[in-house]
Design a protein around this motif. Structure first.
Motif, PDB file in Angstrom:
ATOM      1  N   ASN A   1       4.196  83.858   9.610  1.00 23.85           N
ATOM      2  CA  ASN A   1       5.340  84.473  10.732  1.00 23.85           C
ATOM      3  C   ASN A   1       5.210  86.197  10.543  1.00 23.85           C
ATOM      4  OD1 ASN A   1       7.600  85.287  12.069  1.00 23.85           O
ATOM      5  ND2 ASN A   1       8.899  83.604  10.955  1.00 23.85           N
TER       6      ASN A   1
ATOM      7  N   ASP B   1       1.451  79.744  24.094  1.00 20.59           N
ATOM      8  CA  ASP B   1       2.646  79.338  24.701  1.00 20.59           C
ATOM      9  C   ASP B   1       2.738  77.831  24.763  1.00 20.59           C
ATOM     10  OD1 ASP B   1       0.733  78.937  26.803  1.00 20.59           O
ATOM     11  OD2 ASP B   1       1.627  80.021  28.186  1.00 20.59           O
TER      12      ASP B   1
ATOM     13  N   ASP C   1       7.031  88.017  12.093  1.00 18.51           N
ATOM     14  CA  ASP C   1       8.310  88.417  12.448  1.00 18.51           C
ATOM     15  C   ASP C   1       9.316  88.764  10.992  1.00 18.51           C
ATOM     16  OD1 ASP C   1       7.846  88.623  15.046  1.00 18.51           O
ATOM     17  OD2 ASP C   1       8.897  86.419  15.352  1.00 18.51           O
TER      18      ASP C   1
ATOM     19  N   HIS D   1       5.119  82.044  18.240  1.00 20.12           N
ATOM     20  CA  HIS D   1       6.116  81.894  17.067  1.00 20.12           C
ATOM     21  C   HIS D   1       6.444  80.255  16.776  1.00 20.12           C
ATOM     22  CE1 HIS D   1       8.972  82.595  13.938  1.00 20.12           C
ATOM     23  NE2 HIS D   1       9.806  82.037  14.655  1.00 20.12           N
TER      24      HIS D   1
ATOM     25  N   HIS E   1       9.462  75.538  21.021  1.00 22.53           N
ATOM     26  CA  HIS E   1      10.230  76.766  20.041  1.00 22.53           C
ATOM     27  C   HIS E   1       9.654  78.247  20.377  1.00 22.53           C
ATOM     28  CE1 HIS E   1      12.618  77.622  16.531  1.00 22.53           C
ATOM     29  NE2 HIS E   1      11.959  78.898  16.659  1.00 22.53           N
ATOM     30  N   ARG E   2      10.488  78.926  21.266  1.00 26.15           N
ATOM     31  CA  ARG E   2       9.800  79.902  21.981  1.00 26.15           C
ATOM     32  C   ARG E   2      10.468  81.436  21.502  1.00 26.15           C
ATOM     33  NH1 ARG E   2       6.373  78.780  26.226  1.00 26.15           N
ATOM     34  NH2 ARG E   2       6.371  76.550  26.658  1.00 26.15           N
ATOM     35  N   HIS E   3      11.317  81.548  20.571  1.00 26.78           N
ATOM     36  CA  HIS E   3      11.992  82.825  20.240  1.00 26.78           C
ATOM     37  C   HIS E   3      11.002  83.503  19.340  1.00 26.78           C
ATOM     38  CE1 HIS E   3      12.884  82.508  15.968  1.00 26.78           C
ATOM     39  NE2 HIS E   3      13.385  81.292  16.191  1.00 26.78           N
ATOM     40  N   GLY E   4      11.045  84.828  19.201  1.00 27.55           N
ATOM     41  CA  GLY E   4      10.146  85.695  18.211  1.00 27.55           C
ATOM     42  C   GLY E   4       9.081  86.041  19.026  1.00 27.55           C
ATOM     43  N   SER E   5       8.190  86.327  18.337  1.00 25.34           N
ATOM     44  CA  SER E   5       6.573  86.686  18.643  1.00 25.34           C
ATOM     45  C   SER E   5       6.174  85.744  19.537  1.00 25.34           C
ATOM     46  CB  SER E   5       5.788  87.076  17.462  1.00 25.34           C
ATOM     47  OG  SER E   5       6.224  88.360  16.617  1.00 25.34           O
TER      48      SER E   5
END
Length: 144
Positions: free
Chosen positions: A126, A78, A128, A89, A82-86
């Protein structure tokens, strides 16, 4: 389009796990169709913000070693803005700064000029995205 410049998009399924995908045979097949024994350059470009192109040895564990090294350099935790997605990410968006999204390789007599143990690889951390595009472009050298 001139036969001195030929481009094609290759669709590469990567699934939902981190992968190093050997593209060498795909590159050779493309050159077999378009290079016609000529010298030139093969450019590969990945139009994605979270994948890259690497020239490495495959099949002897180096591809897994590369993924392990990327985990060390870019942990999936964490810390990323940049925090969207799995989870983690954000690291995928930093990957192209380490494994660039492009490579340009010499072609001699219509064949890739790679070293004995070198392979052309797509590196995708990635999880995702399950499919990637790789643009292959052959630029034939001028006549002498």
């Amino acid at each position: 389009m001139s036969d001195a410049f030929t481009t094609r998009v290759q669709h590469v399924p990567t699934g939902s796990r981190e992968r190093v995908v050997d593209l060498t045979r795909d590159c050779e097949a493309f050159l077999g169709e378009v290079a016609a024994g000529r010298d030139g350059l093969l450019n590969l470009f990945v139009p994605h913000a979270t994948a890259g192109i690497a020239i490495i040895e495959t099949g002897a564990g180096s591809d897994d070693d590369l993924l392990a090294a990327l985990h060390t350099l870019l942990p999936a935790d964490d810390r990323w803005q940049h925090r969207h997605g799995s989870p983690g990410h954000g690291r995928d968006h930093v990957l192209p700064a380490i494994v660039p999204p492009h490579a340009t390789l010499p072609v001699l007599g219509g064949r890739l000029e790679l070293g004995t143990w070198q392979s052309v690889c797509l590196v995708d951390t990635n999880r995702d995205n399950t499919e990637r595009k790789v643009r292959m472009t052959f630029l034939a050298g001028g006549q002498s």
